[in-house]
Design a protein around this motif. Sequence first.
Motif, PDB file in Angstrom:
ATOM      1  N   UNK A  99       3.404  -1.994  -7.473  1.00 42.04           N
ATOM      2  CA  UNK A  99       2.159  -2.388  -8.937  1.00 42.04           C
ATOM      3  C   UNK A  99       1.107  -2.083  -7.197  1.00 42.04           C
ATOM      4  N   UNK A 100       1.297  -2.096  -6.323  1.00 36.23           N
ATOM      5  CA  UNK A 100       0.387  -1.938  -5.521  1.00 36.23           C
ATOM      6  C   UNK A 100      -0.419  -0.625  -5.269  1.00 36.23           C
ATOM      7  N   UNK A 101       0.924   0.771  -4.928  1.00 35.70           N
ATOM      8  CA  UNK A 101       0.688   1.797  -5.474  1.00 35.70           C
ATOM      9  C   UNK A 101      -0.431   2.374  -7.216  1.00 35.70           C
ATOM     10  N   UNK A 102      -0.267   1.368  -8.217  1.00 40.28           N
ATOM     11  CA  UNK A 102      -0.751   1.627  -9.409  1.00 40.28           C
ATOM     12  C   UNK A 102      -1.994   1.115  -9.277  1.00 40.28           C
ATOM     13  N   UNK A 103      -1.980   0.358  -8.531  1.00 38.98           N
ATOM     14  CA  UNK A 103      -3.753  -0.369  -8.154  1.00 38.98           C
ATOM     15  C   UNK A 103      -4.744   0.324  -7.008  1.00 38.98           C
ATOM     16  N   UNK A 104      -3.834   1.462  -6.593  1.00 40.57           N
ATOM     17  CA  UNK A 104      -4.373   2.438  -5.130  1.00 40.57           C
ATOM     18  C   UNK A 104      -4.920   1.678  -3.543  1.00 40.57           C
ATOM     19  N   UNK A 105      -3.657   0.510  -3.295  1.00 38.25           N
ATOM     20  CA  UNK A 105      -4.086  -0.191  -2.316  1.00 38.25           C
ATOM     21  C   UNK A 105      -2.862   0.207  -1.310  1.00 38.25           C
ATOM     22  N   UNK A 106      -3.906   0.521   0.073  1.00 37.28           N
ATOM     23  CA  UNK A 106      -2.423   1.478   0.887  1.00 37.28           C
ATOM     24  C   UNK A 106      -2.549   0.602   1.762  1.00 37.28           C
ATOM     25  N   UNK A 107      -1.707   1.337   2.829  1.00 41.94           N
ATOM     26  CA  UNK A 107      -0.853   0.186   3.760  1.00 41.94           C
ATOM     27  C   UNK A 107      -1.991  -0.054   4.429  1.00 41.94           C
ATOM     28  N   UNK A 108      -2.970   0.861   4.883  1.00 42.74           N
ATOM     29  CA  UNK A 108      -4.267   0.440   5.496  1.00 42.74           C
ATOM     30  C   UNK A 108      -5.197  -0.343   4.854  1.00 42.74           C
ATOM     31  N   UNK A 124      -4.221  -2.898   3.027  1.00 44.40           N
ATOM     32  CA  UNK A 124      -3.394  -4.755   2.711  1.00 44.40           C
ATOM     33  C   UNK A 124      -3.428  -4.693   4.996  1.00 44.40           C
ATOM     34  N   UNK A 125      -3.754  -3.635   6.458  1.00 44.77           N
ATOM     35  CA  UNK A 125      -3.822  -3.897   7.106  1.00 44.77           C
ATOM     36  C   UNK A 125      -5.236  -5.017   7.824  1.00 44.77           C
ATOM     37  N   UNK A 126      -5.531  -4.427   7.222  1.00 43.50           N
ATOM     38  CA  UNK A 126      -7.251  -4.833   7.002  1.00 43.50           C
ATOM     39  C   UNK A 126      -8.311  -5.762   5.736  1.00 43.50           C
ATOM     40  N   UNK A 127      -9.512  -6.422   6.107  1.00 43.92           N
ATOM     41  CA  UNK A 127      -9.738  -7.429   4.750  1.00 43.92           C
ATOM     42  C   UNK A 127     -10.213  -6.174   3.873  1.00 43.92           C
ATOM     43  N   UNK A 128      -9.751  -5.530   2.975  1.00 38.00           N
ATOM     44  CA  UNK A 128     -10.185  -4.867   2.028  1.00 38.00           C
ATOM     45  C   UNK A 128     -10.859  -5.324   0.720  1.00 38.00           C
ATOM     46  N   UNK A 129     -11.424  -6.581   0.924  1.00 40.89           N
ATOM     47  CA  UNK A 129     -11.629  -7.049  -0.087  1.00 40.89           C
ATOM     48  C   UNK A 129     -13.172  -6.690   0.056  1.00 40.89           C
TER      49      UNK A 129
END
Length: 73
Positions: free
Chosen positions: A14-23, A25-30
């Motif tokens: 699901x994260x990959x489909x949303x384009x969310x990377x490990x980086x 998740x390691x920072x607040x990307x909102x």
Amino acid sequence: MTPDRERLDAAWTALAELGVTLADLQRDARPTLPTFTDYLPQVLAAAGSGALRAYRSYWQRMTTAWATSPSTR
């Protein structure tokens, strides 16, 4: 607690489909959310003349009252 491998795989998919990377998740990307003052020009531009006559003074008072309050998520 040991992770359930099937659920973990589903989460990564699901994260990959949303384009969310490990980086991400390691920072607040909102993204930051606009304040009322940031958003009001869009409201004024979209409002018709009747709405502007009726609500402009209220919206301007709210701008003063909420000038620095961020929107809730």
